[in-house]
Scaffold this motif. Sequence first.
Motif, PDB file in Angstrom:
ATOM      1  N   SER A  20       0.863  -1.183   0.000  1.00 38.51           N
ATOM      2  CA  SER A  20       0.000   0.000   0.000  1.00 38.51           C
ATOM      3  C   SER A  20       0.902   1.236   0.000  1.00 38.51           C
ATOM      4  O   SER A  20       1.941   1.259   0.643  1.00 38.51           O
ATOM      5  CB  SER A  20      -0.947   0.012   1.202  1.00 38.51           C
ATOM      6  N   ILE A  21       0.463   2.231  -0.765  1.00 37.00           N
ATOM      7  CA  ILE A  21       1.197   3.490  -0.868  1.00 37.00           C
ATOM      8  C   ILE A  21       0.181   4.605  -0.655  1.00 37.00           C
ATOM      9  O   ILE A  21      -0.888   4.603  -1.266  1.00 37.00           O
ATOM     10  CB  ILE A  21       1.879   3.654  -2.235  1.00 37.00           C
ATOM     11  N   ALA A  22       0.520   5.550   0.206  1.00 42.93           N
ATOM     12  CA  ALA A  22      -0.360   6.685   0.465  1.00 42.93           C
ATOM     13  C   ALA A  22       0.479   7.874   0.878  1.00 42.93           C
ATOM     14  O   ALA A  22       1.588   7.721   1.405  1.00 42.93           O
ATOM     15  CB  ALA A  22      -1.356   6.349   1.576  1.00 42.93           C
ATOM     16  N   GLU A  23      -0.055   9.045   0.624  1.00 43.48           N
ATOM     17  CA  GLU A  23       0.614  10.234   1.143  1.00 43.48           C
ATOM     18  C   GLU A  23       0.388  10.275   2.644  1.00 43.48           C
ATOM     19  O   GLU A  23      -0.690   9.951   3.137  1.00 43.48           O
ATOM     20  CB  GLU A  23       0.077  11.501   0.488  1.00 43.48           C
ATOM     21  N   ASP A  24       1.405  10.662   3.379  1.00 45.54           N
ATOM     22  CA  ASP A  24       1.343  10.750   4.842  1.00 45.54           C
ATOM     23  C   ASP A  24       1.761  12.170   5.231  1.00 45.54           C
ATOM     24  O   ASP A  24       2.894  12.418   5.605  1.00 45.54           O
ATOM     25  CB  ASP A  24       2.262   9.691   5.462  1.00 45.54           C
ATOM     26  N   GLY A  25       0.831  13.097   5.073  1.00 41.66           N
ATOM     27  CA  GLY A  25       1.130  14.514   5.302  1.00 41.66           C
ATOM     28  C   GLY A  25       1.087  14.892   6.770  1.00 41.66           C
ATOM     29  O   GLY A  25       1.086  14.048   7.662  1.00 41.66           O
ATOM     30  N   GLY A  26       1.045  16.177   7.013  1.00 46.04           N
ATOM     31  CA  GLY A  26       0.930  16.691   8.374  1.00 46.04           C
ATOM     32  C   GLY A  26       2.183  16.500   9.200  1.00 46.04           C
ATOM     33  O   GLY A  26       2.116  16.194  10.388  1.00 46.04           O
ATOM     34  N   PHE A  27       3.332  16.683   8.602  1.00 50.60           N
ATOM     35  CA  PHE A  27       4.589  16.518   9.335  1.00 50.60           C
ATOM     36  C   PHE A  27       5.350  17.840   9.354  1.00 50.60           C
ATOM     37  O   PHE A  27       5.112  18.732   8.544  1.00 50.60           O
ATOM     38  CB  PHE A  27       5.454  15.424   8.694  1.00 50.60           C
ATOM     39  N   ASN A  28       6.256  17.970  10.294  1.00 47.59           N
ATOM     40  CA  ASN A  28       7.096  19.148  10.399  1.00 47.59           C
ATOM     41  C   ASN A  28       8.544  18.695  10.279  1.00 47.59           C
ATOM     42  O   ASN A  28       9.028  17.937  11.119  1.00 47.59           O
ATOM     43  CB  ASN A  28       6.857  19.855  11.739  1.00 47.59           C
ATOM     44  N   LEU A  29       9.235  19.148   9.233  1.00 49.87           N
ATOM     45  CA  LEU A  29      10.612  18.752   8.972  1.00 49.87           C
ATOM     46  C   LEU A  29      11.452  20.002   8.776  1.00 49.87           C
ATOM     47  O   LEU A  29      11.086  20.892   8.003  1.00 49.87           O
ATOM     48  CB  LEU A  29      10.665  17.875   7.708  1.00 49.87           C
ATOM     49  N   CYS A  30      12.584  20.070   9.465  1.00 48.33           N
ATOM     50  CA  CYS A  30      13.462  21.226   9.384  1.00 48.33           C
ATOM     51  C   CYS A  30      14.916  20.754   9.395  1.00 48.33           C
ATOM     52  O   CYS A  30      15.260  19.811  10.114  1.00 48.33           O
ATOM     53  CB  CYS A  30      13.203  22.162  10.560  1.00 48.33           C
ATOM     54  N   GLN A  31      15.748  21.389   8.592  1.00 44.85           N
ATOM     55  CA  GLN A  31      17.179  21.091   8.595  1.00 44.85           C
ATOM     56  C   GLN A  31      17.893  22.137   9.436  1.00 44.85           C
ATOM     57  O   GLN A  31      17.656  23.334   9.279  1.00 44.85           O
ATOM     58  CB  GLN A  31      17.742  21.117   7.174  1.00 44.85           C
ATOM     59  N   TYR A  32      18.751  21.663  10.325  1.00 39.93           N
ATOM     60  CA  TYR A  32      19.575  22.537  11.148  1.00 39.93           C
ATOM     61  C   TYR A  32      21.033  22.273  10.815  1.00 39.93           C
ATOM     62  O   TYR A  32      21.443  21.116  10.679  1.00 39.93           O
ATOM     63  CB  TYR A  32      19.342  22.272  12.640  1.00 39.93           C
ATOM     64  N   ALA A  33      21.802  23.343  10.700  1.00 36.75           N
ATOM     65  CA  ALA A  33      23.220  23.203  10.380  1.00 36.75           C
ATOM     66  C   ALA A  33      24.019  24.158  11.256  1.00 36.75           C
ATOM     67  O   ALA A  33      23.586  25.276  11.535  1.00 36.75           O
ATOM     68  CB  ALA A  33      23.465  23.520   8.910  1.00 36.75           C
ATOM     69  N   GLY A  34      25.177  23.672  11.694  1.00 37.34           N
ATOM     70  CA  GLY A  34      26.047  24.514  12.502  1.00 37.34           C
ATOM     71  C   GLY A  34      26.922  23.689  13.420  1.00 37.34           C
ATOM     72  O   GLY A  34      27.061  22.476  13.261  1.00 37.34           O
ATOM     73  N   ASP A  35      27.478  24.345  14.384  1.00 37.60           N
ATOM     74  CA  ASP A  35      28.405  23.733  15.320  1.00 37.60           C
ATOM     75  C   ASP A  35      27.768  22.569  16.080  1.00 37.60           C
ATOM     76  O   ASP A  35      26.646  22.686  16.568  1.00 37.60           O
ATOM     77  CB  ASP A  35      28.907  24.807  16.305  1.00 37.60           C
ATOM     78  N   SER A  89       7.120  22.230   3.710  1.00 35.29           N
ATOM     79  CA  SER A  89       6.282  22.603   2.572  1.00 35.29           C
ATOM     80  C   SER A  89       6.950  22.301   1.240  1.00 35.29           C
ATOM     81  O   SER A  89       6.292  22.342   0.203  1.00 35.29           O
ATOM     82  CB  SER A  89       5.907  24.084   2.639  1.00 35.29           C
ATOM     83  N   GLY A  90       8.217  21.954   1.257  1.00 39.81           N
ATOM     84  CA  GLY A  90       8.915  21.603   0.028  1.00 39.81           C
ATOM     85  C   GLY A  90       9.005  20.116  -0.217  1.00 39.81           C
ATOM     86  O   GLY A  90       9.581  19.673  -1.206  1.00 39.81           O
ATOM     87  N   ARG A  91       8.434  19.316   0.693  1.00 40.35           N
ATOM     88  CA  ARG A  91       8.519  17.861   0.592  1.00 40.35           C
ATOM     89  C   ARG A  91       7.133  17.234   0.703  1.00 40.35           C
ATOM     90  O   ARG A  91       6.240  17.757   1.345  1.00 40.35           O
ATOM     91  CB  ARG A  91       9.357  17.267   1.739  1.00 40.35           C
ATOM     92  N   CYS A  92       6.993  16.092   0.080  1.00 40.34           N
ATOM     93  CA  CYS A  92       5.853  15.198   0.305  1.00 40.34           C
ATOM     94  C   CYS A  92       6.404  13.973   1.018  1.00 40.34           C
ATOM     95  O   CYS A  92       7.546  13.574   0.784  1.00 40.34           O
ATOM     96  CB  CYS A  92       5.226  14.751  -1.014  1.00 40.34           C
ATOM     97  N   ARG A  93       5.586  13.399   1.864  1.00 38.95           N
ATOM     98  CA  ARG A  93       5.985  12.168   2.542  1.00 38.95           C
ATOM     99  C   ARG A  93       5.022  11.068   2.135  1.00 38.95           C
ATOM    100  O   ARG A  93       3.808  11.194   2.303  1.00 38.95           O
ATOM    101  CB  ARG A  93       5.972  12.360   4.060  1.00 38.95           C
ATOM    102  N   LEU A  94       5.589  10.018   1.581  1.00 36.23           N
ATOM    103  CA  LEU A  94       4.801   8.850   1.193  1.00 36.23           C
ATOM    104  C   LEU A  94       5.023   7.752   2.218  1.00 36.23           C
ATOM    105  O   LEU A  94       6.141   7.573   2.704  1.00 36.23           O
ATOM    106  CB  LEU A  94       5.232   8.344  -0.186  1.00 36.23           C
ATOM    107  N   ARG A  95       3.954   7.023   2.513  1.00 34.58           N
ATOM    108  CA  ARG A  95       4.052   5.866   3.408  1.00 34.58           C
ATOM    109  C   ARG A  95       3.868   4.618   2.559  1.00 34.58           C
ATOM    110  O   ARG A  95       2.850   4.468   1.890  1.00 34.58           O
ATOM    111  CB  ARG A  95       2.999   5.943   4.498  1.00 34.58           C
ATOM    112  N   LEU A  96       4.862   3.740   2.593  1.00 30.63           N
ATOM    113  CA  LEU A  96       4.838   2.480   1.862  1.00 30.63           C
ATOM    114  C   LEU A  96       4.786   1.364   2.883  1.00 30.63           C
ATOM    115  O   LEU A  96       5.611   1.334   3.806  1.00 30.63           O
ATOM    116  CB  LEU A  96       6.099   2.313   0.999  1.00 30.63           C
ATOM    117  N   GLU A  97       3.818   0.454   2.733  1.00 32.99           N
ATOM    118  CA  GLU A  97       3.657  -0.632   3.699  1.00 32.99           C
ATOM    119  C   GLU A  97       3.288  -1.923   3.000  1.00 32.99           C
ATOM    120  O   GLU A  97       2.755  -1.894   1.893  1.00 32.99           O
ATOM    121  CB  GLU A  97       2.552  -0.294   4.706  1.00 32.99           C
TER     122      GLU A  97
END
Length: 168
Positions: A20-35, A89-97
């Motif tokens: 099964s494949i479905a979109e799995d939205g409603g997530f918060n993803l952020c990249q952090y970079a630094g020391d 907002s720049g990504r989609c997340r798919l759930r594959l099961e």
Amino acid sequence: MLEARSPLDHVAGFEANGISIAEDGGFNLCQYAGDEKILKTLFGKIPVKVGVAMVHEDRTLFRIAPQQVWVLGKEEPPAAGLYATPLSSGRCRLRLEGPKVRDLLLTCVAIDFHASKFKTGHFAMTGIHHTPVMIHCIGTDSFHVYVLRTFAQAVWEWLTDAAIGLEE
């Protein structure tokens, strides 16, 4: 305020050949970079290795490179010396099961997805059909695939076509 609309809002979930494949939205993803020290202070802990996610205080942290982590879950304002780039907002997340999901992934990516090698919590920055994705194993037969929203439709079609092509 404008809200991001999914590029897959016109497709229904997919079921075929034990997958099964479905979109799995409603997530918060952020990249952090630094020391590294500042990253550890902000999040308490960060993964040591690339390829193995860490769950800490209601967040999943992915070390994607030296001095860079993706954080799935609660977003934090960056501390001085860190850079934060919201990715949700720049990504989609798919759930594959399903019992054949690892077979499906093997047809799309040159990675050993056998359960003894690619365990729950493991992830890989790779590509599907020349498109950058991050594949995260979230359970024995369950994965999240993060794909740039501009390529979400192409990856969706690639995965569903590959799933249809699997033998029952």
